[in-house]
Design an enzyme around this catalytic site. Structure first.
Site, PDB file in Angstrom:
ATOM      1  N   ARG A   1      51.649  54.969  49.094  1.00 25.72           N
ATOM      2  CA  ARG A   1      50.534  55.765  49.606  1.00 25.72           C
ATOM      3  C   ARG A   1      50.988  56.794  50.643  1.00 25.72           C
ATOM      4  O   ARG A   1      50.366  57.858  50.767  1.00 25.72           O
ATOM      5  CB  ARG A   1      49.466  54.842  50.196  1.00 25.72           C
ATOM      6  CG  ARG A   1      48.679  54.149  49.093  1.00 25.72           C
ATOM      7  CD  ARG A   1      47.693  53.153  49.636  1.00 25.72           C
ATOM      8  NE  ARG A   1      46.712  52.806  48.617  1.00 25.72           N
ATOM      9  CZ  ARG A   1      45.891  51.770  48.697  1.00 25.72           C
ATOM     10  NH1 ARG A   1      45.931  50.992  49.758  1.00 25.72           N
ATOM     11  NH2 ARG A   1      45.025  51.528  47.743  1.00 25.72           N
TER      12      ARG A   1
ATOM     13  N   LYS B   1      39.100  38.072  38.107  1.00 25.80           N
ATOM     14  CA  LYS B   1      37.680  37.719  38.015  1.00 25.80           C
ATOM     15  C   LYS B   1      36.863  38.649  37.126  1.00 25.80           C
ATOM     16  O   LYS B   1      36.926  39.858  37.261  1.00 25.80           O
ATOM     17  CB  LYS B   1      37.055  37.765  39.408  1.00 25.80           C
ATOM     18  CG  LYS B   1      37.407  36.571  40.258  1.00 25.80           C
ATOM     19  CD  LYS B   1      37.044  36.867  41.685  1.00 25.80           C
ATOM     20  CE  LYS B   1      36.152  35.826  42.314  1.00 25.80           C
ATOM     21  NZ  LYS B   1      35.715  36.297  43.641  1.00 25.80           N
TER      22      LYS B   1
ATOM     23  N   GLY C   1      45.425  47.934  42.487  1.00 24.44           N
ATOM     24  CA  GLY C   1      46.564  47.651  43.357  1.00 24.44           C
ATOM     25  C   GLY C   1      47.566  46.706  42.724  1.00 24.44           C
ATOM     26  O   GLY C   1      48.774  46.963  42.739  1.00 24.44           O
TER      27      GLY C   1
ATOM     28  N   GLY D   1      39.790  50.321  43.829  1.00 22.41           N
ATOM     29  CA  GLY D   1      38.336  50.212  43.967  1.00 22.41           C
ATOM     30  C   GLY D   1      37.636  51.525  43.661  1.00 22.41           C
ATOM     31  O   GLY D   1      36.629  51.564  42.947  1.00 22.41           O
TER      32      GLY D   1
HETATM   33  P1  ADP Z   1      44.036  44.837  40.207  1.00 15.43           P
HETATM   34  O1  ADP Z   1      44.401  44.736  41.662  1.00 15.43           O
HETATM   35  O2  ADP Z   1      45.088  45.540  39.404  1.00 15.43           O
HETATM   36  O3  ADP Z   1      42.657  45.412  40.014  1.00 15.43           O
HETATM   37  P2  ADP Z   1      43.099  42.117  40.154  1.00 15.43           P
HETATM   38  O4  ADP Z   1      43.117  42.099  41.636  1.00 15.43           O
HETATM   39  O5  ADP Z   1      41.801  42.087  39.466  1.00 15.43           O
HETATM   40  O6  ADP Z   1      43.988  43.346  39.621  1.00 15.43           O
HETATM   41  O7  ADP Z   1      43.886  40.832  39.595  1.00 15.43           O
HETATM   42  C1  ADP Z   1      45.226  40.590  39.887  1.00 15.43           C
HETATM   43  C2  ADP Z   1      45.521  39.115  39.918  1.00 15.43           C
HETATM   44  O8  ADP Z   1      45.066  38.448  38.764  1.00 15.43           O
HETATM   45  C3  ADP Z   1      47.017  38.885  39.978  1.00 15.43           C
HETATM   46  O9  ADP Z   1      47.356  38.398  41.258  1.00 15.43           O
HETATM   47  C4  ADP Z   1      47.274  37.856  38.889  1.00 15.43           C
HETATM   48  O10 ADP Z   1      48.129  36.808  39.296  1.00 15.43           O
HETATM   49  C5  ADP Z   1      45.898  37.317  38.594  1.00 15.43           C
HETATM   50  N1  ADP Z   1      45.797  36.741  37.247  1.00 15.43           N
HETATM   51  C6  ADP Z   1      46.080  37.350  36.076  1.00 15.43           C
HETATM   52  N2  ADP Z   1      45.940  36.462  35.044  1.00 15.43           N
HETATM   53  C7  ADP Z   1      45.576  35.285  35.582  1.00 15.43           C
HETATM   54  C8  ADP Z   1      45.300  33.996  35.041  1.00 15.43           C
HETATM   55  N3  ADP Z   1      45.390  33.751  33.733  1.00 15.43           N
HETATM   56  N4  ADP Z   1      44.942  33.018  35.896  1.00 15.43           N
HETATM   57  C9  ADP Z   1      44.866  33.250  37.219  1.00 15.43           C
HETATM   58  N5  ADP Z   1      45.111  34.452  37.792  1.00 15.43           N
HETATM   59  C10 ADP Z   1      45.471  35.448  36.989  1.00 15.43           C
HETATM   60 MG    MG Z   2      43.784  43.331  43.203  1.00 12.95          MG
END
Ligand code: ADP
Ligand code: MG
Length: 406
Positions: free
Chosen positions: A39, A207, A360, A384
């Site tokens: 960043r 989630k 992120g 976000g």
């Molecule tokens: P981003 O930051 O790219 O938007 P998120 O914050 O939604 O992504 O999700 C990232 C997290 O999701 C990672 O830390 C990863 O470990 C977790 N994750 C991915 N697949 C699974 C899974 N099957 N079970 C639990 N956690 C998971």
């Molecule tokens: Mg995230």
């Protein structure tokens, strides 16, 4: 929406003028050491252009989530040093946000100087819900650049926030989109309107509830919506499958069922899953069919057959948006799904597809898995903000830039 650009400001003339810039310098720190300067690097072009043009540059930014009061743990001191290094010129750090030190330093600026204010979130008014409080802080920021000052909004990671340094200052000063904000918005516009088809969206992460709005919005727009990561298990459960001890959001099952009913031909779920007994790097991994997840195991990645199928869909895509890892990529044994899908996106990009990574953890995965960042058309600095844009929401920090300059 006539948003003025940094070039507009430069051609109006900034030499000797005070320019307030909101940057996103919220980098991850480990014991005072910056672990990912992404960043800071992304903020350099706007600041350099203004400094080169002889502006007196006052930069405001936040770091972490201090509790509305000064806290040395969240000082921008390491950021000021790193920013100075990347810019190749000295960056002063004020000892406060809009206090006597900031004011004295702002008054002492000469043409081309750069002053970074201390963490804007040391002031509780920055994130306050009280409009009058936020406006007061905005007015104090405006005072630092004087009556003929200007505001440049360049912190893309915060434009979805109605905060004093993002939103309110733009109501008080002539306002312009910085290079980073302009570039990010252009990319998102391209995704939502002008994108070439087929349009493939890959969603993962932990989630469903976090990303439900974006799933609902993109399901109507994309030709294929690929779902992996922790969120896929709520969809598998909605199909009546048992998911063992995998991440599951019971309260979302009904919503997922409805999405599958309405957009069954657009949504693509994994057909095999890498499972383990517990959420640990060293828990022995095994691949099973998606309808054969043992009761005592949890899914931590998508399996190789899913990667093959998802890759085939991505190979034909001309526009791709990816948000959210396919598995727990932080553990090497469960990183193959994320890596495989990322490689498929890079492959499509090489063949001319336009690809955007948002989020992120997704951006971190790209770097951590040793993938080439320039293999993608664009990696967004704001997770976000980009998701809210794609959900179809109005981003306050962008909307305000479209208002007339007076
Ligand atoms: P981003 O930051 O790219 O938007 P998120 O914050 O939604 O992504 O999700 C990232 C997290 O999701 C990672 O830390 C990863 O470990 C977790 N994750 C991915 N697949 C699974 C899974 N099957 N079970 C639990 N956690 C998971
Ligand atoms: Mg995230």
């Amino acid at each position: 929406m006539g948003i003025k650009s940094l070039d507009d400001l430069l051609s109006e003339g900034v030499s000797g003028r005070g320019v307030l810039v909101r940057s996103d310098l919220n980098v991850p720190l480990d014991d005072g050491t910056i672990t990912d300067p992404g960043r800071i690097i992304a903020s350099v072009p706007t600041l350099k252009a203004l400094s080169d043009a002889g502006a007196k540059v006052v930069v405001t930014a936040h770091l972490g989530r201090p509790k509305g009061e000064p806290d040395p743990k969240f000082s921008l001191a390491p950021v000021a040093a790193a920013l100075g290094e990347k810019l190749g010129r000295h960056v002063q750090l004020a000892g406060d946000v809009v206090g006597s030190d900031a004011l004295a330093r702002a008054e002492g600026l000469t043409d081309g100087d750069i002053l970074l204010l201390e963490n804007i979130r040391f002031d509780p008014r920055e994130t306050s819900k009280d409009d009058a409080g936020r406006l007061k802080l905005a007015k104090a920021l405006v005072e630092l650049v004087g009556d003929d000052g200007a505001f440049v909004s360049d912190g893309f990671g915060v434009v979805h926030r109605k905060q004093a340094s993002v939103y309110d200052v733009a109501t008080l000063l002539p306002h312009y989109a910085g290079k980073l904000v302009a570039a990010e918005v252009k990319v998102l516009e391209q995704l939502t309107s002008a994108g070439e088809r087929p349009y493939a969206v890959v969603l993962g992460g932990s989630k469903v509830s976090d990303k439900l709005a974006v799933i609902e919005n993109l399901a109507t727009k994309a030709d294929s919506l690929i779902i992996g990561g922790g969120m896929c298990f709520t969809f598998l459960a909605a199909q009546g499958l048992s998911v063992g001890s995998s991440l599951l959001e019971e309260s979302m099952i009904e919503t997922c069922r409805k999405l599958l009913d309405d957009y069954g031909d657009v949504l693509h779920l994994p057909v095999d899953i890498v499972v383990a007994e517990k959420f640990a790097a060293d828990s022995p991994a095994e691949t099973v069919a998606a309808d054969k997840i043992p009761d005592d195991k949890m899914g931590l990645d998508i399996g190789p057959e899913s990667v093959r199928r998802f890759s085939a869909l991505l190979a034909n895509a001309k526009t791709i948006f990816w948000n959210g890892p396919m598995g727990v990529f932080e553990f090497p044994a469960f990183a193959a799904g994320t890596k495989g899908v990322a490689e498929a996106i890079i492959g499509a990009t090489e063949k001319g597809a336009f690809s955007v990574v948002g989020g992120g953890d997704s951006a971190a995965a790209v770097r951590q898995l040793g993938l080439a960042e320039d293999g993608f058309s664009h990696i967004s600095t704001g997770g976000g903000a980009s998701l809210e844009y794609l959900e179809g929401k109005t981003l306050p920090g962008i909307e305000v830039l479209g208002r007339p300059n007076n």
